[in-house]
Design an enzyme around this catalytic site. Sequence first.
Site, PDB file in Angstrom:
ATOM      1  N   SER A 151       7.470  -8.742   5.581  1.00  0.00           N
ATOM      2  CA  SER A 151       8.742  -9.006   6.835  1.00  0.00           C
ATOM      3  C   SER A 151       8.528 -10.303   7.808  1.00  0.00           C
ATOM      4  O   SER A 151       7.156 -11.056   6.796  1.00  0.00           O
ATOM      5  CB  SER A 151       7.753  -8.006   7.414  1.00  0.00           C
ATOM      6  OG  SER A 151       6.256  -8.341   7.982  1.00  0.00           O
ATOM      7  N   GLU A 204       0.818  -1.238   0.144  1.00  0.00           N
ATOM      8  CA  GLU A 204      -0.116   0.311  -0.130  1.00  0.00           C
ATOM      9  C   GLU A 204       0.889   1.165  -0.081  1.00  0.00           C
ATOM     10  O   GLU A 204       0.459   2.388  -0.418  1.00  0.00           O
ATOM     11  CB  GLU A 204      -1.112  -0.203   1.158  1.00  0.00           C
ATOM     12  CG  GLU A 204      -0.788   0.498   2.400  1.00  0.00           C
ATOM     13  CD  GLU A 204       0.123  -1.516   2.726  1.00  0.00           C
ATOM     14  OE1 GLU A 204       0.272  -2.685   1.974  1.00  0.00           O
ATOM     15  OE2 GLU A 204       0.353  -1.537   4.344  1.00  0.00           O
ATOM     16  N   CYS A 260      16.384  -6.965   1.412  1.00  0.00           N
ATOM     17  CA  CYS A 260      16.646  -8.025   1.682  1.00  0.00           C
ATOM     18  C   CYS A 260      17.969  -8.596   1.852  1.00  0.00           C
ATOM     19  O   CYS A 260      17.805  -9.197   3.055  1.00  0.00           O
ATOM     20  CB  CYS A 260      15.079  -9.290   1.772  1.00  0.00           C
ATOM     21  SG  CYS A 260      15.547 -10.324  -0.490  1.00  0.00           S
TER      22      CYS A 260
HETATM   23  P1  NAD Z   1       5.356  -6.119   5.113  1.00  0.00           P
HETATM   24  O1  NAD Z   1       5.653  -7.405   5.625  1.00  0.00           O
HETATM   25  O2  NAD Z   1       4.874  -4.795   6.659  1.00  0.00           O
HETATM   26  O3  NAD Z   1       4.270  -5.680   3.681  1.00  0.00           O
HETATM   27  C1  NAD Z   1       4.548  -7.112   2.699  1.00  0.00           C
HETATM   28  C2  NAD Z   1       3.358  -7.115   2.785  1.00  0.00           C
HETATM   29  O4  NAD Z   1       2.228  -7.913   3.352  1.00  0.00           O
HETATM   30  C3  NAD Z   1       2.294  -5.504   1.773  1.00  0.00           C
HETATM   31  O5  NAD Z   1       2.037  -6.012   0.824  1.00  0.00           O
HETATM   32  C4  NAD Z   1       0.986  -5.488   3.268  1.00  0.00           C
HETATM   33  O6  NAD Z   1       0.317  -5.064   2.936  1.00  0.00           O
HETATM   34  C5  NAD Z   1       1.191  -7.018   3.390  1.00  0.00           C
HETATM   35  N1  NAD Z   1       0.468  -7.294   4.785  1.00  0.00           N
HETATM   36  C6  NAD Z   1       0.502  -7.070   5.711  1.00  0.00           C
HETATM   37  N2  NAD Z   1      -0.374  -7.948   6.877  1.00  0.00           N
HETATM   38  C7  NAD Z   1      -1.035  -8.345   6.237  1.00  0.00           C
HETATM   39  C8  NAD Z   1      -1.719  -9.691   6.481  1.00  0.00           C
HETATM   40  N3  NAD Z   1      -2.097  -9.663   7.960  1.00  0.00           N
HETATM   41  N4  NAD Z   1      -1.673 -10.495   5.786  1.00  0.00           N
HETATM   42  C9  NAD Z   1      -2.065 -10.172   4.666  1.00  0.00           C
HETATM   43  N5  NAD Z   1      -0.819  -9.370   4.038  1.00  0.00           N
HETATM   44  C10 NAD Z   1      -0.993  -8.654   4.442  1.00  0.00           C
HETATM   45  O7  NAD Z   1       6.837  -6.089   4.369  1.00  0.00           O
HETATM   46  P2  NAD Z   1       7.529  -4.498   3.458  1.00  0.00           P
HETATM   47  O8  NAD Z   1       7.686  -3.349   5.182  1.00  0.00           O
HETATM   48  O9  NAD Z   1       6.043  -3.995   2.597  1.00  0.00           O
HETATM   49  O10 NAD Z   1       8.745  -5.274   3.218  1.00  0.00           O
HETATM   50  C11 NAD Z   1       9.413  -4.966   3.723  1.00  0.00           C
HETATM   51  C12 NAD Z   1      10.530  -6.324   4.664  1.00  0.00           C
HETATM   52  O11 NAD Z   1       9.805  -7.508   3.519  1.00  0.00           O
HETATM   53  C13 NAD Z   1      11.413  -6.314   4.922  1.00  0.00           C
HETATM   54  O12 NAD Z   1      11.287  -7.000   6.726  1.00  0.00           O
HETATM   55  C14 NAD Z   1      12.373  -7.523   4.049  1.00  0.00           C
HETATM   56  O13 NAD Z   1      13.587  -7.861   4.452  1.00  0.00           O
HETATM   57  C15 NAD Z   1      11.265  -8.361   3.572  1.00  0.00           C
HETATM   58  N6  NAD Z   1      11.689  -9.074   2.149  1.00  0.00           N
HETATM   59  C16 NAD Z   1      12.291 -10.138   1.968  1.00  0.00           C
HETATM   60  C17 NAD Z   1      12.525 -10.416   0.514  1.00  0.00           C
HETATM   61  C18 NAD Z   1      12.977 -12.192   0.279  1.00  0.00           C
HETATM   62  O14 NAD Z   1      13.016 -12.296  -0.784  1.00  0.00           O
HETATM   63  N7  NAD Z   1      12.855 -12.416   1.821  1.00  0.00           N
HETATM   64  C19 NAD Z   1      12.021  -9.515  -0.555  1.00  0.00           C
HETATM   65  C20 NAD Z   1      11.886  -8.255   0.177  1.00  0.00           C
HETATM   66  C21 NAD Z   1      11.853  -7.749   0.813  1.00  0.00           C
END
Ligand code: NAD
Length: 500
Positions: A245, A195, A300
């Site tokens: 995350s 979002e 990440c």
């Molecule tokens: P986030 O977890 O806050 O959000 C990710 C997505 O999940 C968003 O689209 C959000 O709207 C959705 N979301 C949140 N709560 C949810 C729920 N209860 N049910 C379903 N969907 C939900 O992550 P962020 O802040 O956007 O991204 C950063 C994080 O992503 C960091 O921790 C990073 O390490 C990780 N990341 C990991 C990789 C990998 O390949 N391991 C790659 C990129 C980023």
Amino acid sequence: MRENLFDKLNEMRDYYSYLPNFIGNRYVEAETDRYLDSYDPGRGEVIAKVPVSSSKDVEEAVSQAVSAFEKWSRLPIYDRLQHLIRLKVLVEERRDFFARLLSQSVGKTLREARGEIFRAIQAIDSALGSPHLFAMTRKIMNIARTEPEIDMEVVREPLGVFLIISPFNFPIMIPMWFIPWAVTLGNTVIVKPSEQDPTPLIAFVRMFREAGYPEGVVNLVNGDGSTGRMLLTHKDVVGVAFVGSTAVGEKIYAEAAAHGKRALAQTSAKNPVVMMPDASSEQSIENIVGGFFDMAGQRCLAPGLLILVGEAYEKFLNRIIDKVKKIRVGYQLSEEVDMGPLISETARKRIISMINEALESGSKVYLDGREHAPPKGFEKGFYLGPTIIETSPDSKIAHEEIFGPVMPIVKAKDFEEAVQIANTRKYGNTAVIFTSSGKYAREFARRVNVGNVGINVAVAQPDQFFPFPGRKKSFFGVLHGQVDAIDFFTDRKVIIQRWW
Ligand code: NAD
């Protein structure tokens, strides 16, 4: 209907207004009154209003994806592949536009945004081989001895509607890790982008229509976690590929299991970088600094903890600090800039409070990004200068993911201690060693408990033709969305037949 960006997608804008969903190959207004702000992080100004889609929107997207699946899944895989080939041409033609849009919406520099588009194209390339892989997994086996007239055949079938939930930091590349495979193998998809910055993907998905994908094969539904959860728990969604995350990924994995759905979750990290005293100076320093501070640390795979081994501390510390001081922080769309802003003011405050906490509990600061003045004319942007902190391996900042431009440094007396520090982090995405000793490099690669090991590289990033493994709290699941895509996005059926 509200003023929205339906017709404004072909150009860069200061304000994109109310963003639409993309359902059944059409941009449609969400049936909701709830909108969130999406910012240009470098200017600190709202550039779009993001709908928090309602259960009606979710229902509409799932129903379109379900009915599209009927026909789409029956097409020969080679026919489905033709659309992907056309998509690749379209993305290549518009790579500059999308790089600029990504840069503006995420805050990454133009160089970094071009890198993201390059990798999205590479993701398409990797899926172009899917028919061959698919053909190789189908075989016929006769049970010759007992019942010679019976044939057994394994066929692979697509499953239905897959959900892709993506994070803010790679709004186009990460969905493209999964979409080309999922749809070429015969599924239909719904993407729920972050979002915080969905504009680039919203503009991108229209190319699926232009490439000839039928209505309902690729859909996009905007929203926050509540929308993600509604989609995930919908009875007609068969599986989810989540990237984000650990806090959210863990929940999604458990929820998917509880509803009998397939899931993979790629999550957070704290990637240790070990620098040995015999590391080649100049190249190592350049790579380490680039690894930590590119994308303002919002990757990440970004290094999360620098472990200086023995004499490496005296030998390299000051040179690292000098190099970091030269990083030019500024507005992301300027070509002269090395590092852009953070995604949001919330992220900036969170990282500042992590720095404050580290300093209050005894860490030492060598370079303080909190004092870095924002670039002239961009005072409202979410900037934080590069920060270098010396801390202890037990401190919070040496364990938690920062996701910002901070380099925590710890000392290790020898290689053994460095491996021990690396292996006691709760995450397991990557670990990197800088050394000129093959013996240490080999030993490190064998012993470190992570999914991806780097030797003398800034970031241990596998390209799209490899799996993207992670261990411990960095990955939930067994199969990966790229190299294991045939297994993740299809199911096996055994046909046992006899003909008289
Ligand atoms: P986030 O977890 O806050 O959000 C990710 C997505 O999940 C968003 O689209 C959000 O709207 C959705 N979301 C949140 N709560 C949810 C729920 N209860 N049910 C379903 N969907 C939900 O992550 P962020 O802040 O956007 O991204 C950063 C994080 O992503 C960091 O921790 C990073 O390490 C990780 N990341 C990991 C990789 C990998 O390949 N391991 C790659 C990129 C980023």
